[in-house]
Design a protein around this motif. Structure first.
Motif, PDB file in Angstrom:
ATOM      1  N   GLY A 167       0.641   6.550  13.396  1.00  0.00           N
ATOM      2  CA  GLY A 167       1.027   7.596  14.339  1.00  0.00           C
ATOM      3  C   GLY A 167       1.488   8.874  13.667  1.00  0.00           C
ATOM      4  O   GLY A 167       1.846   9.841  14.338  1.00  0.00           O
ATOM      5  N   VAL A 168       1.493   8.907  12.347  1.00  0.00           N
ATOM      6  CA  VAL A 168       2.000  10.087  11.635  1.00  0.00           C
ATOM      7  C   VAL A 168       0.919  10.725  10.762  1.00  0.00           C
ATOM      8  O   VAL A 168       0.607  11.912  10.898  1.00  0.00           O
ATOM      9  N   ASN A 169       0.308   9.937   9.870  1.00  0.00           N
ATOM     10  CA  ASN A 169      -0.615  10.560   8.897  1.00  0.00           C
ATOM     11  C   ASN A 169      -1.915   9.774   8.692  1.00  0.00           C
ATOM     12  O   ASN A 169      -2.531   9.879   7.635  1.00  0.00           O
ATOM     13  N   VAL A 170      -2.315   9.000   9.695  1.00  0.00           N
ATOM     14  CA  VAL A 170      -3.541   8.206   9.539  1.00  0.00           C
ATOM     15  C   VAL A 170      -4.562   8.512  10.638  1.00  0.00           C
ATOM     16  O   VAL A 170      -5.431   7.694  10.942  1.00  0.00           O
ATOM     17  N   GLY A 171      -4.480   9.700  11.204  1.00  0.00           N
ATOM     18  CA  GLY A 171      -5.430  10.096  12.245  1.00  0.00           C
ATOM     19  C   GLY A 171      -6.669  10.755  11.642  1.00  0.00           C
ATOM     20  O   GLY A 171      -6.702  11.052  10.440  1.00  0.00           O
ATOM     21  N   PRO A 172      -7.687  11.009  12.483  1.00  0.00           N
ATOM     22  CA  PRO A 172      -8.901  11.667  11.988  1.00  0.00           C
ATOM     23  C   PRO A 172      -8.610  13.052  11.415  1.00  0.00           C
ATOM     24  O   PRO A 172      -9.241  13.486  10.452  1.00  0.00           O
ATOM     25  N   GLU A 173      -7.607  13.748  11.988  1.00  0.00           N
ATOM     26  CA  GLU A 173      -7.279  15.090  11.476  1.00  0.00           C
ATOM     27  C   GLU A 173      -6.680  15.001  10.062  1.00  0.00           C
ATOM     28  O   GLU A 173      -6.852  15.908   9.240  1.00  0.00           O
TER      29      GLU A 173
ATOM     30  N   PRO B 235      -4.478   4.416  -0.697  1.00  0.00           N
ATOM     31  CA  PRO B 235      -3.622   4.308   0.489  1.00  0.00           C
ATOM     32  C   PRO B 235      -2.765   3.061   0.380  1.00  0.00           C
ATOM     33  O   PRO B 235      -3.219   2.033  -0.131  1.00  0.00           O
ATOM     34  N   ILE B 236      -1.527   3.157   0.830  1.00  0.00           N
ATOM     35  CA  ILE B 236      -0.607   2.019   0.772  1.00  0.00           C
ATOM     36  C   ILE B 236       0.189   2.013   2.077  1.00  0.00           C
ATOM     37  O   ILE B 236       0.669   3.058   2.509  1.00  0.00           O
ATOM     38  N   SER B 237       0.270   0.861   2.721  1.00  0.00           N
ATOM     39  CA  SER B 237       0.998   0.794   3.994  1.00  0.00           C
ATOM     40  C   SER B 237       2.478   0.997   3.742  1.00  0.00           C
ATOM     41  O   SER B 237       3.036   0.443   2.794  1.00  0.00           O
ATOM     42  N   VAL B 238       3.090   1.781   4.604  1.00  0.00           N
ATOM     43  CA  VAL B 238       4.526   2.036   4.420  1.00  0.00           C
ATOM     44  C   VAL B 238       5.299   0.716   4.545  1.00  0.00           C
ATOM     45  O   VAL B 238       5.014  -0.106   5.417  1.00  0.00           O
ATOM     46  N   ASN B 239       6.209   0.515   3.642  1.00  0.00           N
ATOM     47  CA  ASN B 239       7.172  -0.577   3.784  1.00  0.00           C
ATOM     48  C   ASN B 239       8.358   0.021   4.515  1.00  0.00           C
ATOM     49  O   ASN B 239       8.994   0.946   4.008  1.00  0.00           O
ATOM     50  N   ASP B 240       8.590  -0.494   5.670  1.00  0.00           N
ATOM     51  CA  ASP B 240       9.602   0.167   6.478  1.00  0.00           C
ATOM     52  C   ASP B 240      11.000  -0.266   6.067  1.00  0.00           C
ATOM     53  O   ASP B 240      11.350  -1.426   6.160  1.00  0.00           O
ATOM     54  N   VAL B 241      11.763   0.685   5.591  1.00  0.00           N
ATOM     55  CA  VAL B 241      13.134   0.383   5.193  1.00  0.00           C
ATOM     56  C   VAL B 241      14.120   0.986   6.186  1.00  0.00           C
ATOM     57  O   VAL B 241      15.278   0.628   6.201  1.00  0.00           O
ATOM     58  N   THR B 242      13.643   1.885   6.999  1.00  0.00           N
ATOM     59  CA  THR B 242      14.566   2.638   7.838  1.00  0.00           C
ATOM     60  C   THR B 242      14.469   2.227   9.306  1.00  0.00           C
ATOM     61  O   THR B 242      15.315   2.608  10.105  1.00  0.00           O
ATOM     62  N   GLY B 243      13.434   1.490   9.645  1.00  0.00           N
ATOM     63  CA  GLY B 243      13.210   1.154  11.053  1.00  0.00           C
ATOM     64  C   GLY B 243      12.571   2.302  11.813  1.00  0.00           C
ATOM     65  O   GLY B 243      12.384   2.234  13.017  1.00  0.00           O
TER      66      GLY B 243
ATOM     67  N   TRP C 138      -6.021   0.867  10.360  1.00  0.00           N
ATOM     68  CA  TRP C 138      -6.457   1.050   8.969  1.00  0.00           C
ATOM     69  C   TRP C 138      -7.983   1.158   8.896  1.00  0.00           C
ATOM     70  O   TRP C 138      -8.527   2.027   8.213  1.00  0.00           O
ATOM     71  N   ASN C 139      -8.682   0.300   9.625  1.00  0.00           N
ATOM     72  CA  ASN C 139     -10.148   0.340   9.574  1.00  0.00           C
ATOM     73  C   ASN C 139     -10.677   1.702  10.026  1.00  0.00           C
ATOM     74  O   ASN C 139     -11.597   2.252   9.406  1.00  0.00           O
ATOM     75  N   LEU C 140     -10.081   2.245  11.072  1.00  0.00           N
ATOM     76  CA  LEU C 140     -10.516   3.565  11.556  1.00  0.00           C
ATOM     77  C   LEU C 140     -10.253   4.641  10.496  1.00  0.00           C
ATOM     78  O   LEU C 140     -11.098   5.496  10.219  1.00  0.00           O
ATOM     79  N   PHE C 141      -9.056   4.578   9.910  1.00  0.00           N
ATOM     80  CA  PHE C 141      -8.690   5.586   8.908  1.00  0.00           C
ATOM     81  C   PHE C 141      -9.595   5.455   7.679  1.00  0.00           C
ATOM     82  O   PHE C 141     -10.094   6.455   7.150  1.00  0.00           O
ATOM     83  N   ARG C 142      -9.837   4.219   7.268  1.00  0.00           N
ATOM     84  CA  ARG C 142     -10.696   3.988   6.100  1.00  0.00           C
ATOM     85  C   ARG C 142     -12.098   4.557   6.343  1.00  0.00           C
ATOM     86  O   ARG C 142     -12.667   5.219   5.467  1.00  0.00           O
ATOM     87  N   ASP C 143     -12.635   4.329   7.545  1.00  0.00           N
ATOM     88  CA  ASP C 143     -13.970   4.856   7.833  1.00  0.00           C
ATOM     89  C   ASP C 143     -13.966   6.389   7.833  1.00  0.00           C
ATOM     90  O   ASP C 143     -14.896   7.022   7.326  1.00  0.00           O
TER      91      ASP C 143
ATOM     92  N   ILE D 141     -11.822   4.792  -2.807  1.00  0.00           N
ATOM     93  CA  ILE D 141     -10.648   4.624  -1.935  1.00  0.00           C
ATOM     94  C   ILE D 141     -10.212   3.177  -2.088  1.00  0.00           C
ATOM     95  O   ILE D 141     -10.934   2.265  -1.693  1.00  0.00           O
ATOM     96  N   VAL D 142      -9.104   2.969  -2.731  1.00  0.00           N
ATOM     97  CA  VAL D 142      -8.683   1.613  -3.063  1.00  0.00           C
ATOM     98  C   VAL D 142      -7.314   1.360  -2.439  1.00  0.00           C
ATOM     99  O   VAL D 142      -6.304   1.929  -2.869  1.00  0.00           O
ATOM    100  N   ARG D 143      -7.309   0.546  -1.407  1.00  0.00           N
ATOM    101  CA  ARG D 143      -6.035   0.259  -0.744  1.00  0.00           C
ATOM    102  C   ARG D 143      -5.148  -0.509  -1.710  1.00  0.00           C
ATOM    103  O   ARG D 143      -5.589  -1.475  -2.344  1.00  0.00           O
TER     104      ARG D 143
END
Ligand code: SAM
Ligand code: SF4
Length: 338
Positions: free
Chosen positions: A256-262, A280-288, A298-303, A314-316
């Motif tokens: 919802g922040v930085n993985v959109g088509p834009e 690309p690396i999935s955020v580890n949520d420390v803050t909630g 992820w699949n959409l963003f990768r494509d 592009i290596v996850r």
């Protein structure tokens, strides 16, 4: 005063005023074998005494080591003045280890998604305090340590000299004996230091944490963007790539922040013509506050990335050790709650 683990053989020879051969023997004893000055072989006592007189002692103290389910092991270590840092042992192919080291206690750069950023900066580490993390982990391991990543606490390029000294000690054939190309230095984008690093021609792998290609988004996530904006950062990356080839770019994915088509389109535009490897690396949520992308997101963003960055690898990247907070961005120097 000198610490014997804080530089490579050449540095030791210069600083202690001894021959390079003697410096190699001493570095071999201290960094290569993890022993003491007096264990150096074939060095005259007069030379050892002279070096000892210039040397300061100092070691790291283990507070605890915890094992995550996926084989990552996190070490909480105290520096001589009591400041705390972490190092992480990362398993590689069931045969080797990579060590993730801290370059500072805490960090001043305050990225909103990073637990270390929340700590603020306590202090920069001395070069031996960085090397000692690798020696500590190596002494605790049956498999060889074949790589080091400067991806623990801190911003390596805000502790430039100590980080470079440590990296040279770690790749010294008499010292850590780690291939320089398997030593990665990761920066959030301190542009003048990237330029200096490129100009000086070091052979360690440079990684740049990009995480957003749209300036206002990056500014909100990484305050460093205010001082060193994306266009300058990308110029510095381009310069580095022209001299040393493909630059690794880390991209922390936040749903919802930085993985959109834009975001993919902005990356394509920004990096056009620059050879990069995007991790690309999935955020580890420390803050909630942040959520990693689902597999579908992820699949959409990768494509979209594959379309926008044709021909660029592009290596996850997997960031392990989450259950014990050993993963990227989760290092915050706390002893485990019991
Ligand atoms: C902790 S930083 C240390 C090195 C340097 N300060 C930097 O930012 O590149 C290492 C990597 O972890 C990433 N990171 C930080 N917080 C994260 C989080 N919560 N989840 C996943 N990766 C994170 C950073 O973007 C960076 O690529
Ligand atoms: S991601 Fe790197 S630069 Fe940002 S706060 Fe964490 S350690 Fe510092």
């Amino acid at each position: 005063m000198l610490h014997l683990a804080g530089q490579d053989s050449r540095g030791l020879a210069r600083k202690a005023g001894i021959s390079l051969d003697d410096a190699r023997r001493i570095t071999g004893a201290v960094i290569g074998r993890g022993g003491s000055l007096r264990e150096a072989r074939n060095v005259r006592r007069e030379v050892l005494d002279r070096v000892a007189a210039q040397t300061t002692p100092g070691e790291l103290t283990r507070i605890e080591a915890v094992d995550a389910q996926d084989g990552f092991r996190k070490y909480l270590l105290a520096l001589p003045d009591g400041a705390r840092i972490e190092a992480v042992r990362i398993p590689l192919y069931d045969t080797h280890h990579v060590v993730c080291v801290s370059s500072q206690a805490g960090c001043a750069l305050g990225c909103t998604f990073c637990a270390t950023g929340e700590l603020g900066l306590t202090r920069s580490l001395r070069s031996w305090e960085i090397v000692a993390q690798v020696l500590h982990v190596r002494a605790d391991s049956t498999r060889p340590v074949t790589g080091v990543v400067f991806m623990g606490q801190g911003e390596p390029f805000l502790n430039y000299d100590a980080v470079l000294e440590a990296a040279y000690a770690l790749c010294d054939p008499a010292g850590g004996r780690i291939d320089a190309r398997r030593i990665s230095i990761s920066t959030a984008g301190v542009v003048p230091m990237i330029r200096r690093y490129t100009a000086e021609g070091h052979k360690f792998r440079l990684c740049v944490s990009l995480t957003a290609a749209i300036p206002w988004k990056r500014r909100a996530l990484m305050p460093v963007e205010q001082g060193f904006p994306l266009d300058e950062l990308v110029d510095a990356i381009r310069e580095h790539a022209a001299v040393r080839g493909r630059v690794t770019l880390e991209y922390v994915m936040i749903a919802g922040v930085n993985v959109g088509p834009e975001d993919a389109a902005a990356l394509g535009q920004l990096l056009s013509g620059i050879p990069v490897r995007l991790n690309p690396i999935s955020v580890n949520d420390v803050t909630g506050r942040f959520r990693p992308p689902t597999e579908a997101e992820w699949n959409l963003f990768r494509d979209a990335l594959a379309r926008e960055l044709p021909g660029q690898p592009i290596v996850r990247r997997y960031s392990g050790g989450q259950d014990e907070h050993a993963a990227c961005g989760m290092l915050a120097s706390r002893a485990r709650e019991r």
